[in-house]
Design a protein around this motif. Sequence first.
Motif, PDB file in Angstrom:
ATOM      1  N   PHE A 211      -0.300  27.143 -13.258  1.00  0.00           N
ATOM      2  CA  PHE A 211       0.547  28.492 -13.473  1.00  0.00           C
ATOM      3  C   PHE A 211       1.636  27.660 -12.513  1.00  0.00           C
ATOM      4  N   ARG A 212       2.343  27.564 -11.728  1.00  0.00           N
ATOM      5  CA  ARG A 212       2.709  26.530 -10.905  1.00  0.00           C
ATOM      6  C   ARG A 212       3.657  25.979 -12.118  1.00  0.00           C
ATOM      7  N   GLN A 213       3.393  25.112 -12.948  1.00  0.00           N
ATOM      8  CA  GLN A 213       3.779  24.353 -13.743  1.00  0.00           C
ATOM      9  C   GLN A 213       3.988  24.971 -14.992  1.00  0.00           C
ATOM     10  N   LEU A 214       4.125  25.934 -15.065  1.00  0.00           N
ATOM     11  CA  LEU A 214       3.886  26.904 -15.977  1.00  0.00           C
ATOM     12  C   LEU A 214       5.706  27.775 -16.677  1.00  0.00           C
ATOM     13  N   LEU A 215       5.282  27.921 -14.357  1.00  0.00           N
ATOM     14  CA  LEU A 215       6.288  28.685 -14.496  1.00  0.00           C
ATOM     15  C   LEU A 215       7.763  27.643 -14.262  1.00  0.00           C
ATOM     16  N   ASP A 216       7.900  26.395 -13.636  1.00  0.00           N
ATOM     17  CA  ASP A 216       8.829  25.554 -13.653  1.00  0.00           C
ATOM     18  C   ASP A 216       9.178  24.476 -14.727  1.00  0.00           C
ATOM     19  N   LYS A 217       8.113  24.714 -15.710  1.00  0.00           N
ATOM     20  CA  LYS A 217       9.204  24.157 -17.241  1.00  0.00           C
ATOM     21  C   LYS A 217       8.569  25.209 -18.085  1.00  0.00           C
ATOM     22  N   LEU A 218       8.806  26.670 -17.985  1.00  0.00           N
ATOM     23  CA  LEU A 218       9.596  27.603 -18.995  1.00  0.00           C
ATOM     24  C   LEU A 218       9.798  28.191 -18.553  1.00  0.00           C
ATOM     25  N   GLY A 219       9.732  28.579 -17.452  1.00  0.00           N
ATOM     26  CA  GLY A 219      10.200  30.049 -16.683  1.00  0.00           C
ATOM     27  C   GLY A 219      11.691  30.535 -16.992  1.00  0.00           C
ATOM     28  N   ASN A 220      12.519  29.692 -17.219  1.00  0.00           N
ATOM     29  CA  ASN A 220      13.442  30.135 -17.979  1.00  0.00           C
ATOM     30  C   ASN A 220      13.445  30.918 -19.411  1.00  0.00           C
ATOM     31  N   GLN A 221      12.262  30.615 -20.168  1.00  0.00           N
ATOM     32  CA  GLN A 221      12.365  30.973 -21.319  1.00  0.00           C
ATOM     33  C   GLN A 221      11.565  32.307 -21.480  1.00  0.00           C
ATOM     34  N   ILE A 222      11.051  32.885 -20.252  1.00  0.00           N
ATOM     35  CA  ILE A 222      10.081  34.108 -20.055  1.00  0.00           C
ATOM     36  C   ILE A 222      11.091  35.051 -19.361  1.00  0.00           C
ATOM     37  N   ASP A 223       9.937  36.312 -20.083  1.00  0.00           N
ATOM     38  CA  ASP A 223      10.969  37.915 -19.372  1.00  0.00           C
ATOM     39  C   ASP A 223       9.988  38.322 -18.827  1.00  0.00           C
ATOM     40  N   ALA A 224       8.569  38.291 -19.283  1.00  0.00           N
ATOM     41  CA  ALA A 224       7.369  38.858 -18.243  1.00  0.00           C
ATOM     42  C   ALA A 224       5.803  37.723 -18.576  1.00  0.00           C
ATOM     43  N   VAL A 225       5.044  38.255 -17.295  1.00  0.00           N
ATOM     44  CA  VAL A 225       3.947  37.848 -17.229  1.00  0.00           C
ATOM     45  C   VAL A 225       3.506  38.366 -16.540  1.00  0.00           C
ATOM     46  N   THR A 226       1.737  38.281 -17.205  1.00  0.00           N
ATOM     47  CA  THR A 226      -0.044  39.212 -17.804  1.00  0.00           C
ATOM     48  C   THR A 226      -0.088  38.099 -16.421  1.00  0.00           C
ATOM     49  N   ILE A 227      -1.445  39.120 -15.389  1.00  0.00           N
ATOM     50  CA  ILE A 227      -2.167  38.003 -14.499  1.00  0.00           C
ATOM     51  C   ILE A 227      -3.406  38.776 -14.992  1.00  0.00           C
ATOM     52  N   SER A 228      -4.755  37.645 -15.183  1.00  0.00           N
ATOM     53  CA  SER A 228      -6.162  38.265 -15.835  1.00  0.00           C
ATOM     54  C   SER A 228      -6.367  37.436 -15.316  1.00  0.00           C
ATOM     55  N   THR A 229      -6.419  37.237 -13.463  1.00  0.00           N
ATOM     56  CA  THR A 229      -7.339  36.394 -13.028  1.00  0.00           C
ATOM     57  C   THR A 229      -8.452  36.763 -11.847  1.00  0.00           C
ATOM     58  N   PRO A 230      -9.320  36.088 -11.202  1.00  0.00           N
ATOM     59  CA  PRO A 230      -9.794  36.936 -10.361  1.00  0.00           C
ATOM     60  C   PRO A 230      -8.754  37.233  -8.460  1.00  0.00           C
ATOM     61  N   ASP A 231      -9.292  38.271  -8.622  1.00  0.00           N
ATOM     62  CA  ASP A 231      -8.809  38.912  -7.481  1.00  0.00           C
ATOM     63  C   ASP A 231      -7.788  38.940  -6.695  1.00  0.00           C
ATOM     64  N   HIS A 232      -8.462  36.936  -5.732  1.00  0.00           N
ATOM     65  CA  HIS A 232      -7.540  36.170  -4.810  1.00  0.00           C
ATOM     66  C   HIS A 232      -6.705  35.765  -5.214  1.00  0.00           C
ATOM     67  N   MET A 233      -6.744  35.899  -6.465  1.00  0.00           N
ATOM     68  CA  MET A 233      -4.875  34.418  -7.074  1.00  0.00           C
ATOM     69  C   MET A 233      -3.516  35.855  -7.678  1.00  0.00           C
ATOM     70  N   HIS A 234      -4.200  36.970  -7.401  1.00  0.00           N
ATOM     71  CA  HIS A 234      -3.260  38.219  -8.040  1.00  0.00           C
ATOM     72  C   HIS A 234      -2.162  37.968  -7.211  1.00  0.00           C
ATOM     73  N   TYR A 235      -2.384  37.812  -6.144  1.00  0.00           N
ATOM     74  CA  TYR A 235      -0.704  37.703  -5.220  1.00  0.00           C
ATOM     75  C   TYR A 235      -0.197  36.603  -5.186  1.00  0.00           C
ATOM     76  N   PRO A 236      -0.159  35.636  -5.176  1.00  0.00           N
ATOM     77  CA  PRO A 236       0.629  34.068  -5.599  1.00  0.00           C
ATOM     78  C   PRO A 236       1.524  34.217  -6.366  1.00  0.00           C
ATOM     79  N   ILE A 237       0.233  34.724  -7.746  1.00  0.00           N
ATOM     80  CA  ILE A 237       0.931  34.129  -9.017  1.00  0.00           C
ATOM     81  C   ILE A 237       1.852  35.621  -9.134  1.00  0.00           C
ATOM     82  N   ALA A 238       1.424  37.164  -8.709  1.00  0.00           N
ATOM     83  CA  ALA A 238       2.711  37.817  -9.081  1.00  0.00           C
ATOM     84  C   ALA A 238       3.839  37.847  -8.297  1.00  0.00           C
TER      85      ALA A 238
END
Length: 449
Positions: free
Chosen positions: A95-122
């Motif tokens: 997810f870090r590479q996604l946000l780094d490369k395409l972050g300026n093209q994104i309006d919104a993000v959905t997060i459907s991972t195991p519970d322990h990764m919700h916080y850092p991604i959000a």
Amino acid sequence: MNTSKTPVTRRAFIRSAGLASAAAVAFPHILKAQAPGTPSPNNRLNVACIGVGGRGEAAVDGLKGENFVAFCDVDDERAAKTYTTYPDVPRFKDFRQLLDKLGNQIDAVTISTPDHMHYPIAMAAMALGKHVMCEKPLTHTIWEARQMAKTAAEKKVQTVMGNQGHALEGMRLLKEWYDAGVLGEIREIHSWTDRPIWPQGVKAPDHSKMIPVVPDTLDWNLWLGVAADRPYDPAYMPFTWRGYWDFGTGALGDMGCHIMDGAFYALGLDAPVRIEAISGKANKISPPTSSMIVYHFAARGNRPAFKWTWYDGGLTPSLPDFWPDEREFPANGTLLVGSKNTVLAPTYYETVRIVPEEKMRAAIPSLPAKTIPRIEGGHFAEWIRACKGGPAAGSNFAYASKLTELCLLSNVAVRARRPIDWDAAAMKITNLPSANQYITKEYRSGFGV
């Protein structure tokens, strides 16, 4: 074990994940991103979906009318259905590479991972001004829930937790009935689930005789994320991670944000003051095989004090006196016992019924008018409209963080193995200081926290 973990404190959060400053460190190319909520020229949201297998497929389907900028999943096999359906959407594992490369093209993000990764991604997404939809429970710990609500407010982004029942009819009917006095004073509430339907009360996988091989399709390091380093084992995946404290939040974490949502909303509840837990087999690795949790809510205004009891692992409440012997409770549900009427609600509050049925029929002529706005299209449509300038979603992070906190307090009591007294304002257990260790957790470094 990886020794690079560091405990998170308020000071550490400000230092290492301080919103825009954190983004500058972790994602240096994204600070020129478009303003949050800026729609694409055709008024479709530009969406990145993180976690697109399993439950993530629902998020993709719910947003299929929008513009998918990128998909991210640590397991190509798990994500195969989505990838096949949308072959032209760029794919990432990190997810870090996604946000780094395409972050300026994104309006919104959905997060459907195991519970322990919700916080850092959000937190990474909100730091960059992105609207966020996150599956339930909102977070892995109570501290994280507070921080996510705070950050969403500061960044003025539109958010929603994936407890889809909050957008349904029954949720609103129940509140209208309660506010109009149809139930009278609430004397007690009971909620139950047939979960866990995965192993709990288990030990750590034993690799003394066999060392499992990581599948070629899976990036195990990224799946672990902020969790402590350990060898891969199929015992954790793809769904059984819920039965391990390091990744999941057990039966109540899985279903509590659905089953307890309607009553929590209708009564306008906040935090309980005392939580008592009785549980079956549990250990430091895994949640219990079954549990009964009693939440004590203090009197507030005209509402008297009352108890709310949760049951899982095959436990259910006692049948009411009026309940027919031949009729079973539904597998999941909530019973609100009032001084005037008792209401039964299913998992997602699709509808609500006064029980027994003859009391429902008698009450129909005097039920209040519908005054709460209804949601057209469900919680995905509700969030999309919010991102495009409409009203905030009902289960936004300000609300969802409090509901999640209620659910996670049960796990604190289970792990403490004693009743706990909760000071919500101080975010502290007052009678058992040692239990405060479960309010937050340690993080493996490298993921922005």
